[in-house]
Write a protein that holds these residues in place. Sequence first.
Motif, PDB file in Angstrom:
ATOM      1  N   SER A  87     -13.970   8.519   7.866  1.00 16.98           N
ATOM      2  CA  SER A  87     -12.843   8.842   7.116  1.00 16.98           C
ATOM      3  C   SER A  87     -11.514   9.304   7.889  1.00 16.98           C
ATOM      4  CB  SER A  87     -13.055  10.163   6.389  1.00 16.98           C
ATOM      5  OG  SER A  87     -13.971  10.015   5.331  1.00 16.98           O
ATOM      6  N   THR A  88     -11.750   8.689   9.245  1.00 15.10           N
ATOM      7  CA  THR A  88     -10.419   8.999  10.288  1.00 15.10           C
ATOM      8  C   THR A  88      -9.448   8.063   9.994  1.00 15.10           C
ATOM      9  OG1 THR A  88     -11.826   7.350  11.718  1.00 15.10           O
ATOM     10  CG2 THR A  88     -12.228   9.793  11.991  1.00 15.10           C
ATOM     11  N   ARG A  89      -8.364   8.605  10.301  1.00 13.00           N
ATOM     12  CA  ARG A  89      -7.001   7.688  10.286  1.00 13.00           C
ATOM     13  C   ARG A  89      -7.363   6.462  10.780  1.00 13.00           C
ATOM     14  NH1 ARG A  89      -1.403   8.726   8.854  1.00 13.00           N
ATOM     15  NH2 ARG A  89      -2.381  10.275   7.583  1.00 13.00           N
ATOM     16  N   ARG A  90      -7.635   6.537  11.987  1.00  8.49           N
ATOM     17  CA  ARG A  90      -7.788   5.339  12.851  1.00  8.49           C
ATOM     18  C   ARG A  90      -9.274   5.042  12.763  1.00  8.49           C
ATOM     19  NH1 ARG A  90      -4.098   4.236  16.837  1.00  8.49           N
ATOM     20  NH2 ARG A  90      -2.239   5.322  16.471  1.00  8.49           N
ATOM     21  N   ALA A  91      -9.766   3.591  12.832  1.00 11.18           N
ATOM     22  CA  ALA A  91     -11.090   3.142  12.821  1.00 11.18           C
ATOM     23  C   ALA A  91     -11.631   3.455  14.330  1.00 11.18           C
ATOM     24  CB  ALA A  91     -11.073   1.828  12.599  1.00 11.18           C
ATOM     25  N   ARG A  92     -12.078   4.579  14.462  1.00  5.97           N
ATOM     26  CA  ARG A  92     -12.578   5.039  15.850  1.00  5.97           C
ATOM     27  C   ARG A  92     -13.974   5.714  15.621  1.00  5.97           C
ATOM     28  NH1 ARG A  92      -8.889   2.501  16.855  1.00  5.97           N
ATOM     29  NH2 ARG A  92      -7.141   2.965  18.206  1.00  5.97           N
ATOM     30  N   PRO A  93     -15.001   5.655  16.591  1.00 11.96           N
ATOM     31  CA  PRO A  93     -16.149   6.348  16.642  1.00 11.96           C
ATOM     32  C   PRO A  93     -16.167   8.060  16.495  1.00 11.96           C
ATOM     33  CG  PRO A  93     -15.829   5.260  18.636  1.00 11.96           C
ATOM     34  CD  PRO A  93     -14.597   5.006  17.864  1.00 11.96           C
ATOM     35  N   VAL A  94     -16.878   8.487  15.973  1.00 12.11           N
ATOM     36  CA  VAL A  94     -17.259   9.819  16.039  1.00 12.11           C
ATOM     37  C   VAL A  94     -18.385  10.629  16.878  1.00 12.11           C
ATOM     38  CG1 VAL A  94     -17.444  11.885  14.390  1.00 12.11           C
ATOM     39  CG2 VAL A  94     -15.813  10.022  13.584  1.00 12.11           C
ATOM     40  N   VAL A  95     -18.174  11.339  17.546  1.00 10.66           N
ATOM     41  CA  VAL A  95     -19.266  11.889  18.449  1.00 10.66           C
ATOM     42  C   VAL A  95     -19.295  13.628  18.329  1.00 10.66           C
ATOM     43  CG1 VAL A  95     -19.145   9.898  20.134  1.00 10.66           C
ATOM     44  CG2 VAL A  95     -17.643  12.081  20.507  1.00 10.66           C
TER      45      VAL A  95
ATOM     46  N   ALA B   3     -11.720  12.736  31.171  1.00  3.09           N
ATOM     47  CA  ALA B   3     -11.179  12.226  29.769  1.00  3.09           C
ATOM     48  C   ALA B   3      -9.969  13.126  29.620  1.00  3.09           C
ATOM     49  CB  ALA B   3     -12.269  12.658  28.808  1.00  3.09           C
ATOM     50  N   GLU B   4      -9.196  12.690  28.465  1.00  4.02           N
ATOM     51  CA  GLU B   4      -8.076  13.276  28.337  1.00  4.02           C
ATOM     52  C   GLU B   4      -8.163  13.622  26.795  1.00  4.02           C
ATOM     53  OE1 GLU B   4      -3.853  10.797  26.995  1.00  4.02           O
ATOM     54  OE2 GLU B   4      -4.734  10.138  28.853  1.00  4.02           O
ATOM     55  N   ILE B   5      -7.610  14.649  26.684  1.00  2.00           N
ATOM     56  CA  ILE B   5      -7.523  15.440  25.140  1.00  2.00           C
ATOM     57  C   ILE B   5      -6.290  15.042  24.452  1.00  2.00           C
ATOM     58  CG2 ILE B   5      -7.815  17.407  23.790  1.00  2.00           C
ATOM     59  CD1 ILE B   5      -9.919  18.326  26.439  1.00  2.00           C
ATOM     60  N   SER B   6      -6.373  14.354  23.412  1.00  2.00           N
ATOM     61  CA  SER B   6      -5.117  13.864  22.673  1.00  2.00           C
ATOM     62  C   SER B   6      -4.578  15.131  21.996  1.00  2.00           C
ATOM     63  CB  SER B   6      -5.675  12.634  21.813  1.00  2.00           C
ATOM     64  OG  SER B   6      -6.211  11.657  22.276  1.00  2.00           O
ATOM     65  N   ASP B   7      -5.469  15.581  21.238  1.00  2.07           N
ATOM     66  CA  ASP B   7      -4.967  16.715  20.472  1.00  2.07           C
ATOM     67  C   ASP B   7      -6.122  17.631  20.201  1.00  2.07           C
ATOM     68  OD1 ASP B   7      -3.222  18.545  19.388  1.00  2.07           O
ATOM     69  OD2 ASP B   7      -2.764  17.309  17.819  1.00  2.07           O
ATOM     70  N   THR B   8      -6.237  18.846  19.927  1.00  2.00           N
ATOM     71  CA  THR B   8      -7.310  19.702  19.397  1.00  2.00           C
ATOM     72  C   THR B   8      -6.935  20.250  17.891  1.00  2.00           C
ATOM     73  OG1 THR B   8      -7.702  20.410  21.466  1.00  2.00           O
ATOM     74  CG2 THR B   8      -8.663  21.686  19.868  1.00  2.00           C
ATOM     75  N   ARG B   9      -7.575  19.940  16.849  1.00  2.00           N
ATOM     76  CA  ARG B   9      -7.430  20.429  15.616  1.00  2.00           C
ATOM     77  C   ARG B   9      -8.504  21.060  14.829  1.00  2.00           C
ATOM     78  NH1 ARG B   9      -4.214  15.036  13.808  1.00  2.00           N
ATOM     79  NH2 ARG B   9      -2.568  15.232  15.598  1.00  2.00           N
TER      80      ARG B   9
ATOM     81  N   SER C 171      -2.905   9.491  18.966  1.00  2.00           N
ATOM     82  CA  SER C 171      -3.586   8.181  19.542  1.00  2.00           C
ATOM     83  C   SER C 171      -4.700   8.740  20.305  1.00  2.00           C
ATOM     84  CB  SER C 171      -2.658   7.556  20.558  1.00  2.00           C
ATOM     85  OG  SER C 171      -3.219   6.720  21.502  1.00  2.00           O
ATOM     86  N   TYR C 172      -5.724   7.990  19.776  1.00  2.00           N
ATOM     87  CA  TYR C 172      -7.215   8.510  20.666  1.00  2.00           C
ATOM     88  C   TYR C 172      -8.051   7.271  20.267  1.00  2.00           C
ATOM     89  CZ  TYR C 172      -7.896   9.402  15.552  1.00  2.00           C
ATOM     90  OH  TYR C 172      -7.778   9.220  13.881  1.00  2.00           O
ATOM     91  N   ASP C 173      -9.081   7.358  21.318  1.00  2.00           N
ATOM     92  CA  ASP C 173     -10.348   6.255  21.260  1.00  2.00           C
ATOM     93  C   ASP C 173     -11.450   6.862  20.548  1.00  2.00           C
ATOM     94  OD1 ASP C 173      -8.777   4.775  23.275  1.00  2.00           O
ATOM     95  OD2 ASP C 173      -9.537   6.073  24.873  1.00  2.00           O
ATOM     96  N   VAL C 174     -11.461   7.885  20.571  1.00  2.00           N
ATOM     97  CA  VAL C 174     -12.814   8.900  19.697  1.00  2.00           C
ATOM     98  C   VAL C 174     -12.458  10.036  19.312  1.00  2.00           C
ATOM     99  CG1 VAL C 174     -13.585   9.482  22.191  1.00  2.00           C
ATOM    100  CG2 VAL C 174     -15.235   9.043  20.121  1.00  2.00           C
TER     101      VAL C 174
ATOM    102  N   VAL D 138      -9.623  11.597  23.745  1.00  2.00           N
ATOM    103  CA  VAL D 138     -10.347  12.420  22.872  1.00  2.00           C
ATOM    104  C   VAL D 138      -9.562  13.030  21.846  1.00  2.00           C
ATOM    105  CG1 VAL D 138     -12.513  13.667  22.401  1.00  2.00           C
ATOM    106  CG2 VAL D 138     -12.225  12.237  24.791  1.00  2.00           C
ATOM    107  N   LEU D 139      -9.826  12.838  20.697  1.00  2.00           N
ATOM    108  CA  LEU D 139      -9.257  13.853  19.608  1.00  2.00           C
ATOM    109  C   LEU D 139     -10.559  14.769  19.112  1.00  2.00           C
ATOM    110  CD1 LEU D 139      -7.060  14.685  17.564  1.00  2.00           C
ATOM    111  CD2 LEU D 139      -8.193  13.397  15.890  1.00  2.00           C
ATOM    112  N   VAL D 140      -9.975  16.204  19.513  1.00  2.00           N
ATOM    113  CA  VAL D 140     -11.003  17.123  19.357  1.00  2.00           C
ATOM    114  C   VAL D 140     -10.938  17.731  17.821  1.00  2.00           C
ATOM    115  CG1 VAL D 140     -12.191  19.237  20.314  1.00  2.00           C
ATOM    116  CG2 VAL D 140     -11.419  17.609  21.989  1.00  2.00           C
ATOM    117  N   VAL D 141     -11.980  17.858  17.267  1.00  2.00           N
ATOM    118  CA  VAL D 141     -11.578  18.657  15.717  1.00  2.00           C
ATOM    119  C   VAL D 141     -12.907  19.542  15.992  1.00  2.00           C
ATOM    120  CG1 VAL D 141     -12.094  18.314  13.454  1.00  2.00           C
ATOM    121  CG2 VAL D 141     -10.935  16.517  14.563  1.00  2.00           C
ATOM    122  N   HIS D 142     -12.565  20.693  15.454  1.00  2.00           N
ATOM    123  CA  HIS D 142     -13.556  21.790  15.520  1.00  2.00           C
ATOM    124  C   HIS D 142     -13.300  22.634  14.237  1.00  2.00           C
ATOM    125  CE1 HIS D 142     -10.727  25.077  16.465  1.00  2.00           C
ATOM    126  NE2 HIS D 142     -10.115  24.257  17.303  1.00  2.00           N
ATOM    127  N   GLY D 143     -14.346  23.382  13.920  1.00  2.00           N
ATOM    128  CA  GLY D 143     -14.415  24.427  12.544  1.00  2.00           C
ATOM    129  C   GLY D 143     -13.843  25.719  13.069  1.00  2.00           C
TER     130      GLY D 143
END
Lengths: 330, 395
Positions: free
Chosen positions: B245-253, B195-201, B225-228, B169-174
């Motif tokens: 708009s994600t770099r990789r074609a991945r679902p957003v949750v 779950a594994e956190i790929s990165d937090t941005r 590298s992330y699944d979601v 999981v790639l975590v994106v926060h405000g």
Amino acid sequence: MIQRQNKNDGIAQTLACVFITLMSLGASINLAAFEAIITNERSGDVIHISDDGSTNHVTKLCNRPRGMTKGIDNFQVLIACSDDNKVITYNTKTRAIEAEITKVTGAMNLAFHKPTGQLLVTNEGSSRASVYELESGRLIAELPTGLEPDGIAITGDGKLIFVASENAGLVHVFDGATYQPLDVIRTNLRPRRIALSNNELWVSSEMGSRVEIFDAKTRIKKGKVIFAPKGFRPEQMTPVDILFNPKSNEAYVALGSANHVAIVDTKTLEITKYILVGRRAWGLGLSPDAQTLIVLNGLSDDFTMIDLNTKRPILTKRAGLIPHSIEVFK
Amino acid sequence: MSVFRFLPILFISFIAHASAATFHVVIVTASGAESGTRGQSFAGIQTRVERPVRRGVELALFESTTSFEAYGVAAELKIIDLNDQQPIEAQLAQIPTDALVILDLPKSEFTQVAKTLNALERITINVRHPDTDLRDQMCLPSLYHTIPSERMYFDALGQFLIFRGWRKVLVVHGPSKRDKERTEILKKSLKKFGAEISDTRQYTLSHHPDDRDKNKPEFLTGGASYDVVAVIDSDKDFGRYIQYSTRRARPVVGDVGLTPVGWHRTLERYGAPQLNERYQKFDRSNPLTSYEAMSDAEFAAWSAIKLITNSLSVAEMNGAVLRPRQILKHPDTQVDLYKGTRGSIREWNHQLRQPILLATGEAVIAVAPMPKFLHPKHYVDTLGLDKPESPCQLN
């Protein structure tokens, strides 16, 4: 039985083949053949199945066919077409719609009292049940209930009508002749179906995970059955359909999200067996010889046949989309 | 709905109760303290439903009419809109002793009123704030929560990701404090289920070219590298621009895309369509369109009333009033939530246990708990803080 003797005797494999052939012959000869009709809510049809589970015919019927009961003639069924606001008479032999009563708002479940020709319908979104003269389609009475009326039943003598209101947690009791309200029975959470047997009223409480038993005349609570198959939590028991076996002391209860059907001893109220079936088991049917129980699985779009001698499932086969109700014929 | 026209006449004849017990319901609001832009993001664009919960309460009371008749109960609804002219204590003094008090207040007013009413031993209900501090730290004996906790929402999401095999999981926060706090809760949930956190941005709203790693979704979601992608965007400021708009074609949750919610307009099963239809139509003077459904807060307010009215069979009605405290303390108290499993109260932190829906704008994709996430005691207790983990131990 033949197979078991075969194994015990230790006869050679070739003989076993013969026995298996005999057994399958025996099955078709000994067990009374039957046909069943299943309404499918989402695909808007009925399927005709035979006792080996095969689908012989599909009839496209109407929008959201749900409740079903046998009609005036033995080969007729009455079906509630919920999204079309009508009740139709379907001939299972000719596979044609023979009559329909229209303007039956939110028709949900049905009960038919053959001696008087009265059709009782619950009107799901309208907080009432309606009584029709089936032959003419004339509306005789409207019975005010709580919100979301579902299960409906009438006593054999036609004197009492019972309607379960899911949202209200109540069963309303009406006089079968004057249609006046007589009583209100408080039930556990989300009462769904009502089954009558020997002056007893069995009510399934879907969110209360139980069946409650009342005296039909005095309305006094006589007992309850709380379900707990292994590996499930109490709140996963969501019982819907109840069916009595007229030839034994058994009642069957479909346990919904618990994916099991329970066999209850009607004398002791003990649960004698849980049988694993498909997902969200709710509709129940019994073969005319009372040897086969058919369970409709609402979330896996299939049905399971159970041999009531061995209490084991025989087969699970595909139904239409969201199978709802079943009627079985010779 | 013709029910109202018929019922009063018909039922009087066989109701044995000489006098009805009163069920006092009070909604406390502070309309003056609400932000003037409820549910709106920049430029007045409506991005979330934030409206008073009153309609949910009225619907629940409407639904309970026949139960009230059968059990001999009469409901009385009172609204107290707090002002800043008089002392809060004085304004709250008009609340009857045995009332069920629904708090429809912003967080700071909520905290103040909940504490005041707790001291006065009034039963209060949190229908708006999933915040974990209200459960874990404030932990008031008279306060109940019918809105799911943040942990329940994120646990549902975590289970769903594992169920789907989207473990990275790639975590994106405000940038807001609330976004950061909720990100920490999300991470706990993701870890809980493996779950594994790929990165937090962290996203920034700045358009400056130097910030493009943080403001352009393509850059923000690149180099990992992330699944979601899980997005935390409490005010729905930027998250809606991440999907597609994600770099990789991945679902957003998370706060966008597939979102954990308490209620949804498209739930097809468990009687939900009837509840949604009723919500739209029961108030004839103010019908809503078929696109409108209860917000999570309205559903929580509806649940609170129904928790009482579904449990009238356990009420000790030996006086002129219904006592919500006695009902809420009873082990058999339960509510039909139209989500396939009944709701009940977690006695350790007074949280309503309930399934959580995982939904897009158009459909309910799954109902958590997901298959194979099992709890030894209660089916839905894999969602939220379980008794041994909870710092709040009210019982």
